[in-house]
Design a protein around this motif. Structure first.
Motif, PDB file in Angstrom:
ATOM      1  N   GLY A 182     -57.687 -29.611 -25.603  1.00  0.00           N
ATOM      2  CA  GLY A 182     -58.287 -30.846 -26.124  1.00  0.00           C
ATOM      3  C   GLY A 182     -59.805 -30.796 -26.090  1.00  0.00           C
ATOM      4  N   ALA A 183     -60.360 -30.265 -25.005  1.00  0.00           N
ATOM      5  CA  ALA A 183     -61.813 -30.125 -24.905  1.00  0.00           C
ATOM      6  C   ALA A 183     -62.336 -29.167 -25.968  1.00  0.00           C
ATOM      7  CB  ALA A 183     -62.199 -29.640 -23.508  1.00  0.00           C
ATOM      8  N   GLY A 184     -61.607 -28.070 -26.185  1.00  0.00           N
ATOM      9  CA  GLY A 184     -62.007 -27.106 -27.216  1.00  0.00           C
ATOM     10  C   GLY A 184     -61.993 -27.707 -28.609  1.00  0.00           C
ATOM     11  N   LEU A 185     -60.994 -28.523 -28.892  1.00  0.00           N
ATOM     12  CA  LEU A 185     -60.926 -29.180 -30.201  1.00  0.00           C
ATOM     13  C   LEU A 185     -62.052 -30.192 -30.372  1.00  0.00           C
ATOM     14  CD1 LEU A 185     -57.062 -29.674 -30.523  1.00  0.00           C
ATOM     15  CD2 LEU A 185     -58.496 -28.043 -31.775  1.00  0.00           C
ATOM     16  N   THR A 186     -62.422 -30.853 -29.281  1.00  0.00           N
ATOM     17  CA  THR A 186     -63.536 -31.803 -29.338  1.00  0.00           C
ATOM     18  C   THR A 186     -64.840 -31.076 -29.651  1.00  0.00           C
ATOM     19  OG1 THR A 186     -62.420 -33.256 -27.770  1.00  0.00           O
ATOM     20  CG2 THR A 186     -64.797 -33.569 -28.045  1.00  0.00           C
ATOM     21  N   VAL A 187     -65.069 -29.960 -28.953  1.00  0.00           N
ATOM     22  CA  VAL A 187     -66.269 -29.152 -29.205  1.00  0.00           C
ATOM     23  C   VAL A 187     -66.248 -28.625 -30.643  1.00  0.00           C
ATOM     24  CG1 VAL A 187     -67.446 -27.003 -28.595  1.00  0.00           C
ATOM     25  CG2 VAL A 187     -66.650 -28.538 -26.797  1.00  0.00           C
ATOM     26  N   ALA A 188     -65.075 -28.210 -31.112  1.00  0.00           N
ATOM     27  CA  ALA A 188     -64.955 -27.712 -32.488  1.00  0.00           C
ATOM     28  C   ALA A 188     -65.363 -28.781 -33.493  1.00  0.00           C
ATOM     29  CB  ALA A 188     -63.525 -27.246 -32.748  1.00  0.00           C
ATOM     30  N   ALA A 189     -64.939 -30.006 -33.253  1.00  0.00           N
ATOM     31  CA  ALA A 189     -65.296 -31.091 -34.171  1.00  0.00           C
ATOM     32  C   ALA A 189     -66.789 -31.401 -34.114  1.00  0.00           C
ATOM     33  CB  ALA A 189     -64.487 -32.345 -33.836  1.00  0.00           C
ATOM     34  N   LEU A 190     -67.356 -31.418 -32.907  1.00  0.00           N
ATOM     35  CA  LEU A 190     -68.768 -31.760 -32.755  1.00  0.00           C
ATOM     36  C   LEU A 190     -69.699 -30.689 -33.314  1.00  0.00           C
ATOM     37  CD1 LEU A 190     -68.698 -33.338 -29.181  1.00  0.00           C
ATOM     38  CD2 LEU A 190     -68.928 -34.539 -31.368  1.00  0.00           C
ATOM     39  N   THR A 191     -69.307 -29.419 -33.197  1.00  0.00           N
ATOM     40  CA  THR A 191     -70.163 -28.321 -33.647  1.00  0.00           C
ATOM     41  C   THR A 191     -69.799 -27.806 -35.033  1.00  0.00           C
ATOM     42  OG1 THR A 191     -68.748 -26.650 -32.617  1.00  0.00           O
ATOM     43  CG2 THR A 191     -70.565 -27.546 -31.276  1.00  0.00           C
ATOM     44  N   ASN A 192     -68.694 -28.323 -35.592  1.00  0.00           N
ATOM     45  CA  ASN A 192     -68.197 -27.880 -36.887  1.00  0.00           C
ATOM     46  C   ASN A 192     -67.883 -26.385 -36.892  1.00  0.00           C
ATOM     47  OD1 ASN A 192     -67.254 -28.509 -39.411  1.00  0.00           O
ATOM     48  ND2 ASN A 192     -69.204 -28.127 -40.426  1.00  0.00           N
ATOM     49  N   THR A 193     -67.414 -25.895 -35.758  1.00  0.00           N
ATOM     50  CA  THR A 193     -66.948 -24.519 -35.618  1.00  0.00           C
ATOM     51  C   THR A 193     -65.601 -24.574 -34.907  1.00  0.00           C
ATOM     52  OG1 THR A 193     -67.985 -24.218 -33.464  1.00  0.00           O
ATOM     53  CG2 THR A 193     -69.296 -23.607 -35.398  1.00  0.00           C
ATOM     54  N   CYS A 194     -64.883 -23.483 -34.893  1.00  0.00           N
ATOM     55  CA  CYS A 194     -63.589 -23.492 -34.222  1.00  0.00           C
ATOM     56  C   CYS A 194     -63.295 -22.115 -33.657  1.00  0.00           C
ATOM     57  CB  CYS A 194     -62.490 -23.926 -35.179  1.00  0.00           C
ATOM     58  SG  CYS A 194     -60.882 -24.080 -34.387  1.00  0.00           S
TER      59      CYS A 194
END
Length: 193
Positions: A151-163
C-alpha cells in the motif's frame, strides 16, 4: 491540458488530423514491446521507456522536431518527454490519454496477440499480495505488514507518477516480447526518414 514541461498535450482528434495524410509527426510509443504488439497506432515506433532513457542522447540524433510520445494513458509518455527534453530535443508533445483515449476516439489500431497491459498486471500482483498476506497474517503474526508495504509503494507510485512494481513487471519475458535494442530502434527510425 499541459505536461510537466508546460507544453500543450495533443488530443486524439488533433493527432488523427495530423496523421490523416500519412506525412504527420513521428510517433514514439514508449510502452513495453508486449503492450505495443497487443495494440498500437499505425505508423508508430516502439521505443520502450527504459531504452529511451538509457539512450536518449543517441536517439536525439535520429529524431526530428515533430515528435509525439505515446503510452497507455500518458504517464510514461510524460516521463519520456522529460528525458528527451533533458537531452536537448525540443518541441515534444504527449498524446493526452494515450492509446486508451485514441481507441475511445475510434482511432485505428494495429492489433496483435492480446496481452494484459502493465497497469492491470500491477493491480493483480498488488491485490494478490495484500489479499494473501492479509489472510495468512491472521495465522502468522506480522505477515500483514507486507500488505502495508505494498500500500505504501502504491501511494508513492501515485505521488511520483512512477511505479517500481510496474518497472519490475515490465522486465518479465511476457512483457518484453521481441527484444527492442537501440540498433533496431535506430534502423526503424532511419528507414522512415
Amino acid at each position: 491540458m499541459t505536461t510537466r514541461a508546460g507544453k500543450p498535450r495533443l488530443d486524439p482528434v488533433a493527432l488523427r488530423d495530423l496523421t490523416r495524410d500519412g506525412a504527420g509527426p513521428r510517433l514514439l510509443d514508449v510502452r513495453t514491446p508486449g503492450e505495443f504488439r497487443t495494440a498500437h497506432i499505425p505508423g508508430s515506433y516502439n521505443v520502450p521507456l527504459d531504452t529511451l532513457r538509457e539512450h536518449r542522447a543517441e536517439l536525439r540524433h535520429h529524431l526530428d522536431e515533430n515528435v509525439i510520445l505515446i503510452c497507455r494513458s500518458g504517464a510514461r509518455a510524460a516521463q519520456a518527454e522529460q528525458a528527451l527534453a533533458e537531452a536537448g530535443l525540443p518541441n515534444l508533445r504527449v498524446l493526452d490519454g494515450g492509446v486508451m483515449a485514441w481507441e475511445n476516439a475510434d482511432g485505428p489500431l494495429t492489433r496483435g496477440p492480446e496481452r494484459w497491459d502493465l497497469e492491470r498486471q500491477v493491480r493483480l500482483v498488488a491485490g494478490a499480495l495484500v489479499l494473501v498476506t492479509g489472510v495468512v497474517g491472521l495465522f502468522v503474526p506480522g505477515l500483514h505488514l507486507i500488505g502495508t508495504a505494498v500500500g505504501a509503494g502504491l501511494t508513492v507510485a501515485a505521488l511520483t507518477n512512477t511505479c517500481a512494481m510496474g518497472m519490475l513487471l515490465s522486465r518479465l519475458p511476457y512483457n518484453r516480447g521481441p527484444r527492442t535494442d537501440l540498433d533496431t530502434v535506430v534502423a526503424a527510425l532511419r528507414g522512415a526518414s
